[in-house]
Scaffold this active site. Structure first.
Site, short mmCIF file in Angstrom:
data_model
loop_
_atom_site.label_atom_id
_atom_site.label_comp_id
_atom_site.label_asym_id
_atom_site.label_seq_id
_atom_site.Cartn_x
_atom_site.Cartn_y
_atom_site.Cartn_z
N ARG A 1 13.15 52.27 78.53
CA ARG A 1 12.05 51.88 79.41
C ARG A 1 10.83 51.53 78.57
NH1 ARG A 1 9.62 55.42 84.28
NH2 ARG A 1 8.85 56.67 82.56
N THR B 1 5.07 48.55 80.62
CA THR B 1 5.38 47.80 81.84
C THR B 1 6.28 48.61 82.79
OG1 THR B 1 7.38 46.88 80.89
CG2 THR B 1 5.35 45.64 80.52
N ASP C 1 16.78 66.99 78.76
CA ASP C 1 17.02 65.66 78.21
C ASP C 1 18.42 65.64 77.61
OD1 ASP C 1 17.20 63.53 76.20
OD2 ASP C 1 15.13 63.16 76.75
N ASP D 1 18.73 64.57 73.91
CA ASP D 1 18.27 65.60 72.97
C ASP D 1 19.25 66.77 72.91
OD1 ASP D 1 16.06 64.07 72.55
OD2 ASP D 1 14.65 65.37 73.62
N1 URA Z 1 17.38 61.76 81.58
C1 URA Z 1 17.68 62.98 81.09
O1 URA Z 1 18.17 63.09 79.98
N2 URA Z 1 17.40 64.06 81.84
C2 URA Z 1 16.86 64.00 83.08
O2 URA Z 1 16.66 65.03 83.73
C3 URA Z 1 16.56 62.71 83.58
C4 URA Z 1 16.83 61.61 82.81
#
Ligand code: URA
Length: 212
Positions: free
Chosen positions: A103, A107, A202, A205
């Site tokens: 993303r 924008t 995430d 991660d």
């Molecule tokens: N992407 C992720 O890795 N975790 C989320 O909770 C939302 C989008």
């Protein structure tokens, strides 16, 4: 659009370990891989097959095998890579294409920074793999991309989805294509940072560590 929430005690158990913030990356990777294989079993239920005759040591058997053109598996980089092997283990004859999408923070548009896909996807069944369906923007952009290249049949596999994301994808895709979402669980909602709640954090991660 069809949504299939895989309902199985093994999936529930593995998901409970994935969600735990104490689960280390190597265990997270292993479990994500195992979960995908379970999801892939459901997701490939309608993969195209053709009849063949096979000579067994006893007689001729009328069998079915995966038909041409071969299915295409498309991990969305980076986190989707953590689901690729689990998928190709069940679909070893599939071809693999790659889409890198992120993303633009100014924008808020989804930008494609990597693309390794055939120009012509007509007649191909495409399987997108990505751990989290949050806002749905990435999936909508990926589906648009695939439809522009002639795909009509897209199945997307996720570990978790948010209701907001599912609604957004359904509205965006309409009846332009045959889209199926296969997911281990649909969570409560998105928070103000577009994270799935309760989610698992995430996914990129947790799979690969934090990259600044
Ligand atoms: N992407 C992720 O890795 N975790 C989320 O909770 C939302 C989008």
């Amino acid at each position: 659009m069809r949504v299939h929430v895989a309902d199985h005690p093994l999936i529930d158990h593995k998901l409970s370990v994935l969600r735990n913030k104490e689960t280390p990356s190597p265990v997270f990777r292993q479990l994500a891989d195992e979960l995908v294989t379970l999801l892939a079993y459901e997701a490939t239920r309608e993969v195209h097959t053709e009849e063949i005759e096979v000579v067994t040591p006893v007689a001729t058997a009328h069998c079915r095998r995966i038909a041409d053109p071969r299915p295409m598996v498309v991990p969305i980089l980076r986190a989707g890579l953590g689901m690729l092997e689990g998928m190709t283990r069940l679909l070893p004859t599939a071809e693999v294409g790659f889409l890198g999408m992120s993303r633009n923070e100014k924008t808020l548009e989804i930008e494609t920074y990597a693309n390794r896909l055939p120009q012509d996807l007509s007649g191909r069944q495409v399987f997108i793999v990505d751990p989290m369906l949050a806002t749905g923007h990435t999936l909508i952009a990926a589906i648009d991309y695939l439809l522009e290249r002639g795909a009509k049949d897209v199945t997307a596999l996720f570990l978790l989805a948010a209701p907001e994301g599912l609604k957004a994808v359904e509205e965006a895709v309409g009846d332009r294509a045959n889209v199926t979402i296969v997911v281990a669980a649909v969570d409560d909602h998105l928070n103000e940072n577009a994270y799935i709640v309760p989610g698992l954090g995430d996914a990129g991660d947790r799979l690969y560590g934090v990259v600044d």
